[in-house]
Design a protein around this motif. Structure first.
Motif, PDB file in Angstrom:
ATOM      1  N   GLU A  19       8.089  37.019  -6.022  1.00 54.52           N
ATOM      2  CA  GLU A  19       8.811  36.076  -6.100  1.00 54.52           C
ATOM      3  C   GLU A  19      10.224  36.165  -7.041  1.00 54.52           C
ATOM      4  OE1 GLU A  19       7.154  32.212  -4.652  1.00 54.52           O
ATOM      5  OE2 GLU A  19       5.450  33.384  -3.912  1.00 54.52           O
ATOM      6  N   ASN A  58       1.960  38.426  -1.879  1.00 57.36           N
ATOM      7  CA  ASN A  58       0.887  37.470  -1.291  1.00 57.36           C
ATOM      8  C   ASN A  58      -0.516  37.947  -1.136  1.00 57.36           C
ATOM      9  OD1 ASN A  58       3.620  36.238  -0.913  1.00 57.36           O
ATOM     10  ND2 ASN A  58       2.391  34.535   0.119  1.00 57.36           N
ATOM     11  N   GLU A  99      -5.080  25.609  -0.583  1.00 54.16           N
ATOM     12  CA  GLU A  99      -3.727  25.160  -0.368  1.00 54.16           C
ATOM     13  C   GLU A  99      -2.703  26.042   0.014  1.00 54.16           C
ATOM     14  OE1 GLU A  99      -2.540  23.674  -4.297  1.00 54.16           O
ATOM     15  OE2 GLU A  99      -2.497  25.567  -5.132  1.00 54.16           O
ATOM     16  N   LEU A 145      -1.419  29.279   2.664  1.00 53.02           N
ATOM     17  CA  LEU A 145      -1.373  29.412   3.602  1.00 53.02           C
ATOM     18  C   LEU A 145      -2.783  29.712   4.324  1.00 53.02           C
ATOM     19  CD1 LEU A 145       0.193  29.060   6.536  1.00 53.02           C
ATOM     20  CD2 LEU A 145       0.556  31.528   6.286  1.00 53.02           C
ATOM     21  N   PRO A 165      -0.471  23.298  10.044  1.00 47.81           N
ATOM     22  CA  PRO A 165       1.063  22.942   9.439  1.00 47.81           C
ATOM     23  C   PRO A 165       1.784  24.293   9.116  1.00 47.81           C
ATOM     24  CG  PRO A 165      -0.534  22.473   7.639  1.00 47.81           C
ATOM     25  CD  PRO A 165      -1.398  22.966   8.651  1.00 47.81           C
ATOM     26  N   TYR A 222       5.516  25.644   8.515  1.00 48.51           N
ATOM     27  CA  TYR A 222       6.766  24.990   7.955  1.00 48.51           C
ATOM     28  C   TYR A 222       7.856  25.721   8.731  1.00 48.51           C
ATOM     29  CZ  TYR A 222       3.952  23.993   3.676  1.00 48.51           C
ATOM     30  OH  TYR A 222       3.099  23.684   2.747  1.00 48.51           O
ATOM     31  N   ARG A 266       5.974  37.277   4.926  1.00 46.60           N
ATOM     32  CA  ARG A 266       5.386  37.576   3.703  1.00 46.60           C
ATOM     33  C   ARG A 266       4.817  38.871   3.585  1.00 46.60           C
ATOM     34  NH1 ARG A 266       8.393  34.200   2.636  1.00 46.60           N
ATOM     35  NH2 ARG A 266       7.876  32.218   1.478  1.00 46.60           N
ATOM     36  N   ASN A 309       4.707  34.103   9.301  1.00 46.96           N
ATOM     37  CA  ASN A 309       3.686  33.107   9.148  1.00 46.96           C
ATOM     38  C   ASN A 309       3.187  32.759  10.496  1.00 46.96           C
ATOM     39  OD1 ASN A 309       4.298  33.115   6.311  1.00 46.96           O
ATOM     40  ND2 ASN A 309       5.562  31.133   6.553  1.00 46.96           N
ATOM     41  N   ARG A 342       9.836  23.958   4.124  1.00 43.37           N
ATOM     42  CA  ARG A 342       9.861  23.729   2.655  1.00 43.37           C
ATOM     43  C   ARG A 342      11.300  23.679   2.033  1.00 43.37           C
ATOM     44  NH1 ARG A 342       6.519  28.506  -0.273  1.00 43.37           N
ATOM     45  NH2 ARG A 342       4.640  27.103  -0.085  1.00 43.37           N
ATOM     46  N   HIS A 344      13.082  27.230   1.254  1.00 43.16           N
ATOM     47  CA  HIS A 344      12.089  28.150   1.748  1.00 43.16           C
ATOM     48  C   HIS A 344      12.507  29.703   1.998  1.00 43.16           C
ATOM     49  CE1 HIS A 344       8.676  28.747   4.657  1.00 43.16           C
ATOM     50  NE2 HIS A 344       8.537  29.537   3.891  1.00 43.16           N
ATOM     51  N   TYR A 392       1.776  16.053   3.941  1.00 40.87           N
ATOM     52  CA  TYR A 392       2.142  16.331   5.208  1.00 40.87           C
ATOM     53  C   TYR A 392       2.689  15.041   6.113  1.00 40.87           C
ATOM     54  CZ  TYR A 392       0.374  20.773   4.575  1.00 40.87           C
ATOM     55  OH  TYR A 392       0.333  22.011   3.804  1.00 40.87           O
TER      56      TYR A 392
HETATM   57  P1  TYD Z   1       1.962  30.052   0.395  1.00 42.17           P
HETATM   58  O1  TYD Z   1       0.691  30.386   0.682  1.00 42.17           O
HETATM   59  O2  TYD Z   1       2.208  28.849  -0.244  1.00 42.17           O
HETATM   60  O3  TYD Z   1       2.470  31.198  -0.507  1.00 42.17           O
HETATM   61  P2  TYD Z   1       4.024  31.391  -1.107  1.00 42.17           P
HETATM   62  O4  TYD Z   1       4.778  30.175  -0.922  1.00 42.17           O
HETATM   63  O5  TYD Z   1       3.731  31.850  -2.195  1.00 42.17           O
HETATM   64  O6  TYD Z   1       4.690  32.717  -0.249  1.00 42.17           O
HETATM   65  O7  TYD Z   1       2.742  30.204   1.543  1.00 42.17           O
HETATM   66  C1  TYD Z   1       2.970  31.305   2.414  1.00 42.17           C
HETATM   67  C2  TYD Z   1       3.949  31.127   3.474  1.00 42.17           C
HETATM   68  O8  TYD Z   1       3.339  30.224   4.664  1.00 42.17           O
HETATM   69  C3  TYD Z   1       5.250  30.344   3.048  1.00 42.17           C
HETATM   70  O9  TYD Z   1       6.247  31.179   4.011  1.00 42.17           O
HETATM   71  C4  TYD Z   1       5.180  28.975   3.393  1.00 42.17           C
HETATM   72  C5  TYD Z   1       4.023  28.893   4.443  1.00 42.17           C
HETATM   73  N1  TYD Z   1       3.204  28.006   4.705  1.00 42.17           N
HETATM   74  C6  TYD Z   1       2.843  27.379   5.864  1.00 42.17           C
HETATM   75  O10 TYD Z   1       3.870  27.330   6.870  1.00 42.17           O
HETATM   76  N2  TYD Z   1       2.231  26.143   5.967  1.00 42.17           N
HETATM   77  C7  TYD Z   1       1.383  25.711   4.858  1.00 42.17           C
HETATM   78  O11 TYD Z   1       0.645  24.732   5.018  1.00 42.17           O
HETATM   79  C8  TYD Z   1       1.434  26.554   3.665  1.00 42.17           C
HETATM   80  C9  TYD Z   1       0.510  26.139   2.525  1.00 42.17           C
HETATM   81  C10 TYD Z   1       2.268  27.477   3.635  1.00 42.17           C
END
Ligand code: TYD
Ligand code: NAD
Length: 405
Positions: free
Chosen positions: A149, A229, A238, A240, A255, A257, A264, A299, A342, A345, A402
């Motif tokens: 990142e 990741n 917490e 994904l 959920p 986003y 990723r 995702n 996010r 994002h 959420y």
């Molecule tokens: P995350 O696991 O938080 O890792 P990072 O932000 O470091 O990549 O998130 C991975 C991807 O999944 C990121 O694009 C955000 C998305 N996401 C969701 O769609 N839903 C969720 O509940 C979470 C935690 C992440």
């Protein structure tokens, strides 16, 4: 094992009660009979002694509860142990939390890293050269665990992924991986300019830069690895993948986003640990390596594959149905809920690990279908761990997050 230079070495593993740090502790104890590990962990919400419960019974490991920012504590550790390698996993690691409350990310990730290096520098210095640079005890190194990142975000150029064609030199080594795909023209290499975009990635970038500055200014012996990741056992629910697994088993909404089309690159945690071990033990100081999974995915597809895999395992092995708090027929895509995106994002991460593949012979051995099944089975068999680590404000925090989305 002869090729490794770590026989009899003592490692200070910070953040060793967290996800990757704990997997690294397990990997190292399993692989090397003759090492010592000192684990330093503050045991924040993300760190749990239950994660390394069995390992703590081993005489090769000692545990210190404390903060990497605490100078006196870190000095005491160096006084009590002749530390050869520091492996710095300790960090605040969740992007969403960094958006809510950035300050602790700066404190731990930047100041904590600098504090560890300053102590290591003082204990490892044995003199000065004619130009005034410190001379260090032989064989000491500071390994900083960083992230892709720090490079920012790549464009997603294709909605339908194209085949990822590896260079001949990489293909010859990564023989166990076939049918790879990519969503874009570019990938991060070690020379990609640092361009962080979230408070989390900005704090990790700042820590990388302070590490590199010690390398220049004091010739301090460091390596940095920047990985994609991670996923696997002991991942705090917490992020994904573990969140999705936990919610599927509880019959709760999943959920996703935005549109779920962010990409990723997913790396199986034990492949990552192997890469770190190789860099620590085989590489000269001052080198930086990317560690990636050859596994770019959107995702939404990760979520769907996780649903499909759990549904299949449940049907094939009815014994696991007792883990479900829902009817088996409820495990389907209806659980997916698109929620507010996010802030800031990042669109796509993709790592080019050519350097570590061609120089060290490492490659990400675990294909995603295999890794996700191992991960899911681990969660099915370890629901007690999930219950143990999701106490305290866990549910309250997620209900709040959420509800706002
Ligand atoms: P995350 O696991 O938080 O890792 P990072 O932000 O470091 O990549 O998130 C991975 C991807 O999944 C990121 O694009 C955000 C998305 N996401 C969701 O769609 N839903 C969720 O509940 C979470 C935690 C992440
Ligand atoms: P994690 O959040 O699961 O664990 C972090 C650990 O550090 C916890 O045990 C926590 O108690 C400890 N810790 C936090 N602040 C501390 C402090 N001030 N002093 C001492 N200990 C402290 O994180 P993780 O996923 O295991 O990540 C480990 C490292 O890898 C981090 O540096 C992270 O930035 C990096 N990384 C993680 C990923 C990933 O996918 N998980 C990807 C790229 C890089």
């Amino acid at each position: 094992m002869d090729e490794y230079l770590n026989v009899g070495k003592t490692y200070l593993v910070t953040g060793g009660a967290g996800f990757i740090g704990a997997n690294f502790v397990k990997y190292m104890l399993e692989k090397y009979a003759d090492i010592k590990l000192v684990v330093l962990d503050k045991l924040t919400y993300a760190g749990n002694l239950g994660t390394i419960r069995e390992e703590l019974k081993d005489s090769r490991i000692s545990f210190v509860k404390g903060d990497i920012c605490n100078r006196e504590l870190v000095e005491n550790i160096f006084m009590q142990h002749d530390i050869d390698y520091v492996v710095n996993f300790a960090a605040e690691s969740h992007v969403d939390r960094s958006i809510e409350n950035p300050q602790i990310f700066l404190e731990t990730n930047i100041l904590g890293t600098q504090n560890l290096m300053e102590v290591a520098k003082n204990f490892w210095t044995i003199g000065k050269d004619s130009n005034g640079y410190p001379i260090y005890k032989e064989g000491k190194k500071f390994h900083h665990v960083s992230t892709d990142e720090v490079y920012g975000s790549l464009s997603k150029d294709f909605d339908i992924p194209k085949e990822l064609i590896l260079d001949e030199a990489v293909r010859k080594i990564a023989t166990g991986r076939k049918n790879l795909q990519t969503y874009g023209e570019k990938m991060f290499t070690e020379s990609t300019p640092l361009d962080p975009r979230s408070p989390y990635s900005a704090s990790k970038t700042a820590s990388d830069m302070i590490v590199m500055s010690y390398g220049e200014t004091y010739k301090f012996p460091f390596n940095i690895t920047r990985c994609s990741n991670n996923y696997g056992p002991y991942h705090f629910p917490e992020k994904l993948i573990p969140l999705i697994i936990k919610n599927i088993l509880a019959g709760k909404k999943l959920p996703v986003y935005g549109k779920g089309d962010n990409v990723r690159d997913w790396l199986y945690v034990m492949d990552h640990c192997k890469g770190i071990d190789m860099v620590i033990s085989k590489v000269e100081a001052h080198e930086i390596y990317n560690i990636g999974g050859f596994n770019e995915e959107q995702n939404i597809n990760i979520v769907k594959l996780t649903i499909d895999t759990i549904a299949r395992i449940m049907k094939e092995e009815p014994k696991y149905q007792s883990v479900l708090s829902t009817d088996l027929s409820n495990i389907n895509y209806d659980l997916i809920t698109y929620v507010q995106d996010r802030l800031g994002h990042d669109s796509r991460y993709a790592i080019d690990p050519t350097k570590i593949v061609t120089e060290l012979g490492w490659y990400p051995e675990t294909p995603f279908t295999e890794g996700i099944e191992k991960t899911i089975r681990w969660y099915l068999d370890n629901q007690e761990w999930v219950a143990e680590v999701t106490t305290g404000d866990y549910q309250g925090y997620y209900d709040k997050i959420y509800k706002e989305r």
